[in-house]
Design an enzyme around this catalytic site. Sequence first.
Site, mmCIF file in Angstrom:
data_model
loop_
_atom_site.group_PDB
_atom_site.id
_atom_site.type_symbol
_atom_site.label_atom_id
_atom_site.label_comp_id
_atom_site.label_asym_id
_atom_site.label_seq_id
_atom_site.Cartn_x
_atom_site.Cartn_y
_atom_site.Cartn_z
ATOM 1 C CB CYS A 35 -0.956 0.007 1.192
ATOM 2 S SG CYS A 35 -0.109 0.110 2.776
ATOM 3 C CG ASP A 37 -0.454 3.478 3.890
ATOM 4 O OD1 ASP A 37 -0.356 4.113 2.832
ATOM 5 O OD2 ASP A 37 -1.524 3.122 4.386
ATOM 6 C CB CYS A 60 -5.049 3.989 5.109
ATOM 7 S SG CYS A 60 -4.709 2.763 6.370
ATOM 8 C CB CYS A 104 -3.456 -0.432 9.043
ATOM 9 S SG CYS A 104 -4.312 -0.614 7.461
HETATM 10 FE FE1 FES Z 1 -1.692 0.008 4.233
HETATM 11 FE FE2 FES Z 1 -3.461 1.005 5.893
HETATM 12 S S1 FES Z 1 -3.789 0.472 3.818
HETATM 13 S S2 FES Z 1 -1.337 0.744 6.234
#
Ligand code: FES
Length: 132
Positions: A35, A37, A60, A104
């Site tokens: 993702c 992040d 996110c 996450c």
């Molecule tokens: Fe990857 Fe939340 S979508 S940390």
Amino acid sequence: MALYSEKVMDHFRNPRNAGVIENADGIGEAGNAVCGDIMKIYLRIEDGIVTDVKFETFGCGSAIASSSMATELIKGKPLDQVQQLTNKAVTEALDGLPAHKVHCSVLAQEAVQAAVKDYYDRVSGDVSFTQR
Ligand code: FES
């Protein structure tokens, strides 16, 4: 049923301990390649206790809520407890996350553990305090 618990929404909208600690005693970073992040945790440690903690999260809403909750769970705690923080504990404290958002909370576990390791590395002399 709502996708996100009230606690997740609360910590997403009003994150606790967001920011940076200048000259932190330990800094940990974790990222998810899928993702993209990234989460960063800063620790202030005195006498083996996490006396302050801040986070920066580029990610996110669940990642922000997980960081915020993780900081609340470890603040004021001894390092040996902090080191054992699990994403499960973070998820439970948030009253759950959707299955596709559990990763996450893993970022929070990994960033906290990396920050504790960074602290121990510095104390053991692997990294000079003066370098940061
Ligand atoms: Fe990857 Fe939340 S979508 S940390």
